[in-house]
Design a protein around this motif. Sequence first.
Motif, PDB file in Angstrom:
ATOM      1  N   GLY A  31       0.828  -1.245  -0.005  1.00 50.46           N
ATOM      2  CA  GLY A  31       0.015  -0.111  -0.012  1.00 50.46           C
ATOM      3  C   GLY A  31       0.951   1.225  -0.079  1.00 50.46           C
ATOM      4  N   SER A  32       1.908   1.299   0.739  1.00 44.78           N
ATOM      5  CA  SER A  32       2.688   2.473   0.766  1.00 44.78           C
ATOM      6  C   SER A  32       3.441   2.573  -0.492  1.00 44.78           C
ATOM      7  CB  SER A  32       3.872   2.293   1.812  1.00 44.78           C
ATOM      8  OG  SER A  32       3.338   1.959   3.114  1.00 44.78           O
ATOM      9  N   HIS A  33       3.822   1.571  -1.066  1.00 38.68           N
ATOM     10  CA  HIS A  33       4.447   1.678  -2.410  1.00 38.68           C
ATOM     11  C   HIS A  33       3.252   2.446  -3.692  1.00 38.68           C
ATOM     12  CE1 HIS A  33       8.490  -0.077  -1.833  1.00 38.68           C
ATOM     13  NE2 HIS A  33       7.916  -0.985  -1.265  1.00 38.68           N
ATOM     14  N   ALA A  34       2.072   1.843  -3.364  1.00 41.78           N
ATOM     15  CA  ALA A  34       1.139   2.323  -4.424  1.00 41.78           C
ATOM     16  C   ALA A  34       0.648   3.734  -4.099  1.00 41.78           C
ATOM     17  CB  ALA A  34      -0.099   1.367  -4.151  1.00 41.78           C
ATOM     18  N   ILE A  35       0.760   4.232  -2.735  1.00 43.13           N
ATOM     19  CA  ILE A  35       0.629   5.581  -2.746  1.00 43.13           C
ATOM     20  C   ILE A  35       1.748   6.591  -3.112  1.00 43.13           C
ATOM     21  CG2 ILE A  35       0.393   7.445  -0.740  1.00 43.13           C
ATOM     22  CD1 ILE A  35      -1.421   5.173   0.869  1.00 43.13           C
ATOM     23  N   GLY A  36       2.799   5.850  -2.953  1.00 40.03           N
ATOM     24  CA  GLY A  36       4.233   6.713  -3.571  1.00 40.03           C
ATOM     25  C   GLY A  36       4.068   6.540  -4.801  1.00 40.03           C
ATOM     26  N   ARG A  37       3.704   5.540  -5.685  1.00 41.71           N
ATOM     27  CA  ARG A  37       3.651   5.701  -6.986  1.00 41.71           C
ATOM     28  C   ARG A  37       2.535   6.738  -7.459  1.00 41.71           C
ATOM     29  NH1 ARG A  37       3.094   0.253  -6.692  1.00 41.71           N
ATOM     30  NH2 ARG A  37       0.952   0.179  -7.719  1.00 41.71           N
ATOM     31  N   LEU A  38       1.185   6.845  -6.850  1.00 44.96           N
ATOM     32  CA  LEU A  38       0.496   7.641  -7.281  1.00 44.96           C
ATOM     33  C   LEU A  38       0.768   9.077  -6.938  1.00 44.96           C
ATOM     34  CD1 LEU A  38      -2.722   8.397  -7.828  1.00 44.96           C
ATOM     35  CD2 LEU A  38      -3.147   8.101  -5.414  1.00 44.96           C
ATOM     36  N   ILE A  39       1.491   9.205  -5.899  1.00 43.61           N
ATOM     37  CA  ILE A  39       2.003  10.692  -5.486  1.00 43.61           C
ATOM     38  C   ILE A  39       3.050  11.110  -6.856  1.00 43.61           C
ATOM     39  CG2 ILE A  39       3.421  12.338  -4.228  1.00 43.61           C
ATOM     40  CD1 ILE A  39       1.860  10.545  -1.642  1.00 43.61           C
ATOM     41  N   LEU A  40       3.766  10.481  -7.046  1.00 42.07           N
ATOM     42  CA  LEU A  40       4.810  10.681  -8.270  1.00 42.07           C
ATOM     43  C   LEU A  40       4.287  10.753  -9.503  1.00 42.07           C
ATOM     44  CD1 LEU A  40       7.726   8.182  -7.263  1.00 42.07           C
ATOM     45  CD2 LEU A  40       7.987  10.407  -6.952  1.00 42.07           C
ATOM     46  N   GLN A  41       3.334  10.020  -9.713  1.00 41.50           N
ATOM     47  CA  GLN A  41       2.498  10.337 -11.030  1.00 41.50           C
ATOM     48  C   GLN A  41       1.826  11.463 -11.136  1.00 41.50           C
ATOM     49  OE1 GLN A  41       2.747   8.550 -13.695  1.00 41.50           O
ATOM     50  NE2 GLN A  41       1.273   9.908 -14.981  1.00 41.50           N
ATOM     51  N   LEU A  42       1.301  11.982  -9.779  1.00 44.71           N
ATOM     52  CA  LEU A  42       0.490  13.193  -9.790  1.00 44.71           C
ATOM     53  C   LEU A  42       1.370  14.407  -9.997  1.00 44.71           C
ATOM     54  CD1 LEU A  42      -2.049  12.390  -7.030  1.00 44.71           C
ATOM     55  CD2 LEU A  42      -2.660  12.565  -9.481  1.00 44.71           C
ATOM     56  N   ARG A  43       2.556  14.387  -9.364  1.00 40.33           N
ATOM     57  CA  ARG A  43       3.510  15.269  -9.449  1.00 40.33           C
ATOM     58  C   ARG A  43       4.062  15.250 -11.192  1.00 40.33           C
ATOM     59  NH1 ARG A  43       7.618  14.160  -4.403  1.00 40.33           N
ATOM     60  NH2 ARG A  43       6.514  15.038  -2.909  1.00 40.33           N
ATOM     61  N   ARG A  44       4.308  14.277 -11.726  1.00 40.30           N
ATOM     62  CA  ARG A  44       4.852  14.468 -13.135  1.00 40.30           C
ATOM     63  C   ARG A  44       3.533  15.145 -14.054  1.00 40.30           C
ATOM     64  NH1 ARG A  44       5.369   8.845 -13.238  1.00 40.30           N
ATOM     65  NH2 ARG A  44       7.435   8.380 -11.979  1.00 40.30           N
ATOM     66  N   LEU A  45       2.417  14.789 -13.681  1.00 37.57           N
ATOM     67  CA  LEU A  45       1.358  15.414 -14.372  1.00 37.57           C
ATOM     68  C   LEU A  45       1.290  16.938 -14.044  1.00 37.57           C
ATOM     69  CD1 LEU A  45      -1.560  12.914 -13.912  1.00 37.57           C
ATOM     70  CD2 LEU A  45      -0.496  13.323 -16.134  1.00 37.57           C
ATOM     71  N   GLU A  46       1.578  17.472 -12.902  1.00 31.43           N
ATOM     72  CA  GLU A  46       1.591  18.846 -12.474  1.00 31.43           C
ATOM     73  C   GLU A  46       2.559  19.568 -13.004  1.00 31.43           C
ATOM     74  OE1 GLU A  46      -0.558  20.841 -10.464  1.00 31.43           O
ATOM     75  OE2 GLU A  46      -2.036  19.291 -11.100  1.00 31.43           O
ATOM     76  N   ARG A  47       3.702  19.022 -13.637  1.00 30.75           N
ATOM     77  CA  ARG A  47       4.818  19.573 -14.275  1.00 30.75           C
ATOM     78  C   ARG A  47       4.428  19.903 -15.657  1.00 30.75           C
ATOM     79  NH1 ARG A  47       8.145  16.535 -10.691  1.00 30.75           N
ATOM     80  NH2 ARG A  47       8.289  14.868 -12.393  1.00 30.75           N
ATOM     81  N   GLN A  48       3.583  19.109 -16.304  1.00 26.83           N
ATOM     82  CA  GLN A  48       3.389  19.339 -17.866  1.00 26.83           C
ATOM     83  C   GLN A  48       2.705  20.350 -18.412  1.00 26.83           C
ATOM     84  OE1 GLN A  48       5.689  17.349 -19.614  1.00 26.83           O
ATOM     85  NE2 GLN A  48       6.241  16.625 -17.782  1.00 26.83           N
ATOM     86  N   PRO A  49       3.042  21.198 -19.148  1.00 23.65           N
ATOM     87  CA  PRO A  49       2.218  22.186 -19.710  1.00 23.65           C
ATOM     88  C   PRO A  49       1.131  21.237 -20.450  1.00 23.65           C
ATOM     89  CG  PRO A  49       4.461  23.041 -19.917  1.00 23.65           C
ATOM     90  CD  PRO A  49       4.483  21.534 -19.583  1.00 23.65           C
ATOM     91  N   ARG A  50      -0.046  21.880 -20.760  1.00 27.94           N
ATOM     92  CA  ARG A  50      -1.364  21.101 -21.544  1.00 27.94           C
ATOM     93  C   ARG A  50      -1.997  22.520 -22.304  1.00 27.94           C
ATOM     94  NH1 ARG A  50      -3.782  16.181 -18.895  1.00 27.94           N
ATOM     95  NH2 ARG A  50      -4.613  16.142 -20.937  1.00 27.94           N
ATOM     96  N   THR A  51      -2.548  22.064 -23.435  1.00 22.94           N
ATOM     97  CA  THR A  51      -3.386  22.993 -24.120  1.00 22.94           C
ATOM     98  C   THR A  51      -5.026  22.869 -23.574  1.00 22.94           C
ATOM     99  OG1 THR A  51      -1.768  22.853 -26.000  1.00 22.94           O
ATOM    100  CG2 THR A  51      -4.235  23.723 -26.400  1.00 22.94           C
ATOM    101  N   PHE A  52      -5.567  24.106 -23.335  1.00 22.20           N
ATOM    102  CA  PHE A  52      -6.815  24.134 -22.800  1.00 22.20           C
ATOM    103  C   PHE A  52      -7.806  25.128 -23.789  1.00 22.20           C
ATOM    104  CE2 PHE A  52      -4.477  22.693 -19.135  1.00 22.20           C
ATOM    105  CZ  PHE A  52      -5.042  21.649 -18.856  1.00 22.20           C
ATOM    106  N   GLY A  53      -8.593  24.607 -24.793  1.00 23.03           N
ATOM    107  CA  GLY A  53      -9.128  25.680 -25.445  1.00 23.03           C
ATOM    108  C   GLY A  53      -8.240  26.543 -26.237  1.00 23.03           C
ATOM    109  N   GLU A  54      -8.556  27.833 -26.427  1.00 24.72           N
ATOM    110  CA  GLU A  54      -7.868  28.817 -27.329  1.00 24.72           C
ATOM    111  C   GLU A  54      -6.574  29.294 -26.490  1.00 24.72           C
ATOM    112  OE1 GLU A  54     -10.356  31.802 -28.667  1.00 24.72           O
ATOM    113  OE2 GLU A  54     -12.191  30.439 -28.826  1.00 24.72           O
TER     114      GLU A  54
END
Length: 140
Positions: A4-27
């Motif tokens: 469970g601890s590993h799963a939570i750690g993986r989830l947190i790391l994945q969320l951090r990766r997503l939070e660093r990436q610019p994305r396009t939203f609409g115009e």
Amino acid sequence: MSTGSHAIGRLILQLRRLERQPRTFGEGGALTPSEIHTIDAIGSEGSMLMSELAKRLGVTKGAVTQVIARLHEKELVDRVHDPDDFRVILVSLSEKGKSSFQAHRELHEKFYQDLYAQFDPKEIEIFEACVDKLVAYLQP
């Protein structure tokens, strides 16, 4: 350490990766997470004081000023002086900013629909309770 601890750690790391990436939203073109979160905060209110925006986002007024300057340059926000107090700046979304706000909302809706399609109602209930407990635990 438990699985469970590993799963939570993986989830947190994945969320951090997503939070660093610019994305396009609409115009709005490519937007950083801080830019789209600022647009989201303004869009839910219509217009707001810079100081209120900083408080809502949990950042300094200086940080908000920098993000708003970038968003203004990208023509996503409008800045006007408060008619009652010329020293105060109100920020609101431009038409282009509203497009980004709506696209961000639609992305979240689709994400939640796709996520919830993976779980039955009881699993969703347990998942949401676990997330609430984790968020409460991580609060400073």
